[in-house]
Design a protein around this motif. Structure first.
Motif, PDB file in Angstrom:
ATOM      1  N   ARG A 123       2.623   7.875   7.948  1.00  0.00           N
ATOM      2  CA  ARG A 123       4.103   6.798   7.696  1.00  0.00           C
ATOM      3  C   ARG A 123       4.910   7.338   9.422  1.00  0.00           C
ATOM      4  NH1 ARG A 123       7.485   5.767   3.130  1.00  0.00           N
ATOM      5  NH2 ARG A 123       9.257   6.241   4.257  1.00  0.00           N
ATOM      6  N   SER A 429      13.703   1.007  -2.877  1.00  0.00           N
ATOM      7  CA  SER A 429      13.555   1.950  -3.349  1.00  0.00           C
ATOM      8  C   SER A 429      14.393   3.407  -2.668  1.00  0.00           C
ATOM      9  CB  SER A 429      12.319   3.086  -3.983  1.00  0.00           C
ATOM     10  OG  SER A 429      11.774   3.658  -4.258  1.00  0.00           O
ATOM     11  N   CYS A 435      10.774   1.956   0.786  1.00  0.00           N
ATOM     12  CA  CYS A 435      10.480   1.431   2.032  1.00  0.00           C
ATOM     13  C   CYS A 435      10.191   1.472   3.175  1.00  0.00           C
ATOM     14  CB  CYS A 435      11.546   0.196   1.238  1.00  0.00           C
ATOM     15  SG  CYS A 435      10.621  -1.297   2.590  1.00  0.00           S
TER      16      CYS A 435
HETATM   17  C1  HEM Z   1      12.970  -7.479   0.965  1.00  0.00           C
HETATM   18  C2  HEM Z   1      12.324  -6.540   1.706  1.00  0.00           C
HETATM   19  C3  HEM Z   1      11.254  -5.145   1.182  1.00  0.00           C
HETATM   20  C4  HEM Z   1      11.798  -5.184  -0.004  1.00  0.00           C
HETATM   21  C5  HEM Z   1      12.756  -5.337  -1.320  1.00  0.00           C
HETATM   22  C6  HEM Z   1      11.346  -4.090   0.341  1.00  0.00           C
HETATM   23  C7  HEM Z   1      10.674  -3.165  -0.613  1.00  0.00           C
HETATM   24  C8  HEM Z   1       9.618  -1.929  -1.117  1.00  0.00           C
HETATM   25  C9  HEM Z   1       9.395  -1.352  -2.276  1.00  0.00           C
HETATM   26  C10 HEM Z   1      10.627  -0.810  -3.354  1.00  0.00           C
HETATM   27  C11 HEM Z   1       8.500  -0.092  -1.907  1.00  0.00           C
HETATM   28  C12 HEM Z   1       8.358   0.572  -2.920  1.00  0.00           C
HETATM   29  C13 HEM Z   1       8.670   2.109  -2.838  1.00  0.00           C
HETATM   30  C14 HEM Z   1       8.116   3.376  -4.165  1.00  0.00           C
HETATM   31  O1  HEM Z   1       6.957   3.788  -4.090  1.00  0.00           O
HETATM   32  O2  HEM Z   1       9.074   3.818  -4.479  1.00  0.00           O
HETATM   33  C15 HEM Z   1       8.208  -0.358  -0.881  1.00  0.00           C
HETATM   34  C16 HEM Z   1       7.394   0.243  -0.267  1.00  0.00           C
HETATM   35  C17 HEM Z   1       6.414  -0.289   1.459  1.00  0.00           C
HETATM   36  N1  HEM Z   1       7.596  -1.310   2.052  1.00  0.00           N
HETATM   37 FE1  HEM Z   1       8.869  -2.333   2.070  1.00  0.00          FE
HETATM   38  N2  HEM Z   1      10.112  -4.177   1.347  1.00  0.00           N
HETATM   39  C18 HEM Z   1      10.651  -4.874   1.894  1.00  0.00           C
HETATM   40  C19 HEM Z   1      10.500  -5.596   2.884  1.00  0.00           C
HETATM   41  C20 HEM Z   1       9.024  -3.736   4.212  1.00  0.00           C
HETATM   42  C21 HEM Z   1       9.268  -4.871   5.635  1.00  0.00           C
HETATM   43  C22 HEM Z   1       9.388  -5.699   6.326  1.00  0.00           C
HETATM   44  C23 HEM Z   1       7.449  -3.957   5.415  1.00  0.00           C
HETATM   45  C24 HEM Z   1       6.554  -3.745   7.135  1.00  0.00           C
HETATM   46  C25 HEM Z   1       6.864  -3.610   8.003  1.00  0.00           C
HETATM   47  C26 HEM Z   1       7.473  -3.161   4.175  1.00  0.00           C
HETATM   48  C27 HEM Z   1       6.394  -1.854   4.301  1.00  0.00           C
HETATM   49  C28 HEM Z   1       6.750  -1.370   3.287  1.00  0.00           C
HETATM   50  C29 HEM Z   1       5.502   0.274   3.209  1.00  0.00           C
HETATM   51  C30 HEM Z   1       4.391   0.515   4.481  1.00  0.00           C
HETATM   52  C31 HEM Z   1       5.597  -0.381   2.123  1.00  0.00           C
HETATM   53  C32 HEM Z   1       5.305   2.373   1.579  1.00  0.00           C
HETATM   54  C33 HEM Z   1       5.783   3.287   2.225  1.00  0.00           C
HETATM   55  C34 HEM Z   1       5.045   4.227   1.095  1.00  0.00           C
HETATM   56  O3  HEM Z   1       4.343   4.643   0.809  1.00  0.00           O
HETATM   57  O4  HEM Z   1       5.591   5.494   2.192  1.00  0.00           O
HETATM   58  N3  HEM Z   1       8.555  -2.983   3.429  1.00  0.00           N
HETATM   59  N4  HEM Z   1       8.700  -1.487  -0.773  1.00  0.00           N
END
Ligand code: HEM
Length: 490
Positions: A123, A429, A435
């Motif tokens: 991360r 979140s 995210c």
């Molecule tokens: C409107 C667009 C997006 C929304 C609404 C969104 C929402 C979320 C949510 C709700 C989570 C889960 C967090 C949790 O477990 O508490 C998440 C995780 C994640 N998102 Fe997004 N996301 C978006 C766009 C993106 C983009 C553009 C990327 C790329 C760089 C991305 C990469 C990730 C990654 C890698 C995780 C996992 C983080 C971890 O487990 O440490 N997301 N996202």
């Protein structure tokens, strides 16, 4: 075998199954679970949000469900979600290691990786690499603005037809993460890339279906000819596509020169490395999973947000009018809007926030897991329990919102038209597992959206009907496919 033996064996089996599904002492309460299948048949998996809300009316904001043999705790509302995600974020920062997550995202990388050194290091490395690509000449903002030029050009070429924006927006959004991770973009008429994006979409939808839950709950389902087999086939094709990209990078790289995220990671592999549990922290398996995680997470939810945004523009022409006025006021005769301009555009920002609230794009977040035995709301939750974070519950909480059940940007505006920071709003979140792409996603949504509206008004093509705002449920919620009429503005 005698009848009495059969009876005894059946009773022992029933007892075992009952023990498997009965809730441990002090575990959160929940609906009565049937042997073997638990609560699986009491939830409508084509859109479980309604059932999840209904159960909480009986059992409160923290309750449990039995998904086959797997117990899960649902958490709703800002008080308990803040506790789980932020205040005691580290105690709830694991990811359950189930069959489905192993299939979609392995057990390493970013999204499904268990809480620990490996996940933390990846991360940290990914955030700092994304930040480095955000600086300098080829900055994130420049990449998005260049891609907007392709998008506008495509729309101009198709302005005399009704346009289904789904694929082209998906392609444009995906090109941003592809350019950072693989160092290249794909033309909108590249049918191979289009097929890959379609498979990713299909899997995001199917991963929350009943069949996926069944596959998760019972190992033997793997071998049956049921719809979950499609998820496995799709994963094979998408992984094959990504493996070819990785192989090409390994063949063509020059050590010391980093063209993109993959090259930066390969540089990391060249260094003397630290070891966790006998394994190196950075390795080829982790590289592959990080690339796949970024590709999937970096496309789907952002493109769905933009598709929702355009649909709401058509559903509420008066709101479109206000956004257009604000865009024109700030834009003037400049070539394009910058990300910094958003500070002077409270209405447009309130609109984009309202899209995230009303459509709750990732409604149940990503599953969390407890890293130790924990207490929550007076209940004891053992280490390793699956936690479902119902983020959508925050977005419709009647105690927090002026207009909880209607689409209205005023939800984010003060009486004086200033943008409000709302507590009960967590589309990305919060806390340690929040995210990773939030900043990138916000920038993409603002720049693509304002670029489109600088050049076009969007209209619902059929005067006899109105846009259908019912979401298609999945890990991320997309609107149903639609067509729009574009009216050029300049
Ligand atoms: C409107 C667009 C997006 C929304 C609404 C969104 C929402 C979320 C949510 C709700 C989570 C889960 C967090 C949790 O477990 O508490 C998440 C995780 C994640 N998102 Fe997004 N996301 C978006 C766009 C993106 C983009 C553009 C990327 C790329 C760089 C991305 C990469 C990730 C990654 C890698 C995780 C996992 C983080 C971890 O487990 O440490 N997301 N996202």
């Amino acid at each position: 075998m005698e009848f009495s033996q059969v009876l005894l064996l059946s009773l022992a089996l029933l007892g075992f199954l009952w023990w498997k599904i009965s809730r441990p002492k002090s575990f959160p309460p929940g609906p009565l679970a049937l042997p073997i299948i638990g609560n699986l048949l009491q939830i409508n998996f084509s859109n479980p949000l309604k059932d999840i809300k209904e159960f909480s009316k009986v059992y409160g904001p923290v309750y449990s469900l039995q998904l086959g043999f797997v117990p899960a705790v649902v958490v709703r509302g800002i008080k308990d979600l803040k506790e789980v995600l932020v205040t005691r974020g580290n105690e709830f920062a694991d990811r359950p290691q189930n069959r489905l997550t192993k299939l979609l995202s392995g057990t390493r990388g970013l999204i499904a990786s268990p809480y620990g050194r490996g996940w933390k290091e990846h991360r940290r490395f990914t955030l700092s690499t994304l930040r480095n690509f955000g600086l300098g000449k080829n900055s994130m903002e420049e990449r998005i603005s260049e891609e907007s030029v392709h998008l506008i050009q495509y729309m101009k070429q198709n302005k005399d037809n009704l346009v289904d924006p789904h694929f082209v927006i998906d392609n444009a959004v995906s090109n941003i993460i592809c350019s950072i991770v693989f160092g290249r973009r794909y033309d909108y008429d590249d049918s191979t890339f289009r097929d890959i994006l379609n498979l990713v979409h299909e899997n995001m939808k199917m991963a929350s279906s009943f069949w996926a839950q069944l596959y998760n709950a019972f190992g033997f389902v793997h071998y049956l000819p049921l719809p979950h087999r499609r998820i496995i086939r799709n994963v094979d094709v998408v992984f094959g596509f990504l493996e070819r990209i990785l192989e090409e990078h390994k063949r063509t790289r020059t050590p010391g020169v980093s063209r993109d995220y993959i090259d930066c990671y390969l540089e990391e592999l060249d260094k003397e490395q630290e070891v966790e549990n006998g394994k190196k922290v950075f390795d080829h398996e982790n590289l592959f999973t990080c690339v796949s995680d970024l590709f999937v997470a970096g496309t789907e939810s952002t493109s769905s947000s933009l598709e929702w945004g355009l649909l709401y523009m058509m559903a509420f022409p008066d709101i479109q009018e206000k956004c257009l006025k604000e865009i024109d006021k700030i834009h003037g005769d400049r070539g394009r809007l910058n990300y910094e301009d958003r500070v002077y555009m409270p209405y447009t920002q309130a609109f984009l926030h309202e899209v995230q609230r009303y459509s709750s794009i990732v409604p149940l977040g990503v599953l969390h897991g407890t890293t130790k035995d924990v207490q929550l709301n007076g209940f004891t939750i053992p280490k390793g329990t699956t936690i479902i974070t119902d983020l959508s519950s925050l977005h419709f909480d009647e105690t927090y919102w002026k207009y909880p059940n209607e689409f209205n940007p005023e939800n984010f505006l003060s009486e004086d038209g200033e943008l409000l920071k709302q507590e009960s709003f967590l589309p990305f979140s919060a806390g340690p597992r929040s995210c990773l792409g939030e900043n990138l996603a916000r920038m993409e949504i603002f720049l693509f959206f304002t670029a489109l509206l600088t050049h076009f008004e969007v209209h619902w093509p059929d005067p006899k009907s109105t846009p259908d705002l019912t979401p298609v449920f999945g890990i991320s919620q997309a609107p149903k496919r639609y067509k729009m009429r574009l009216v050029p503005r300049r």
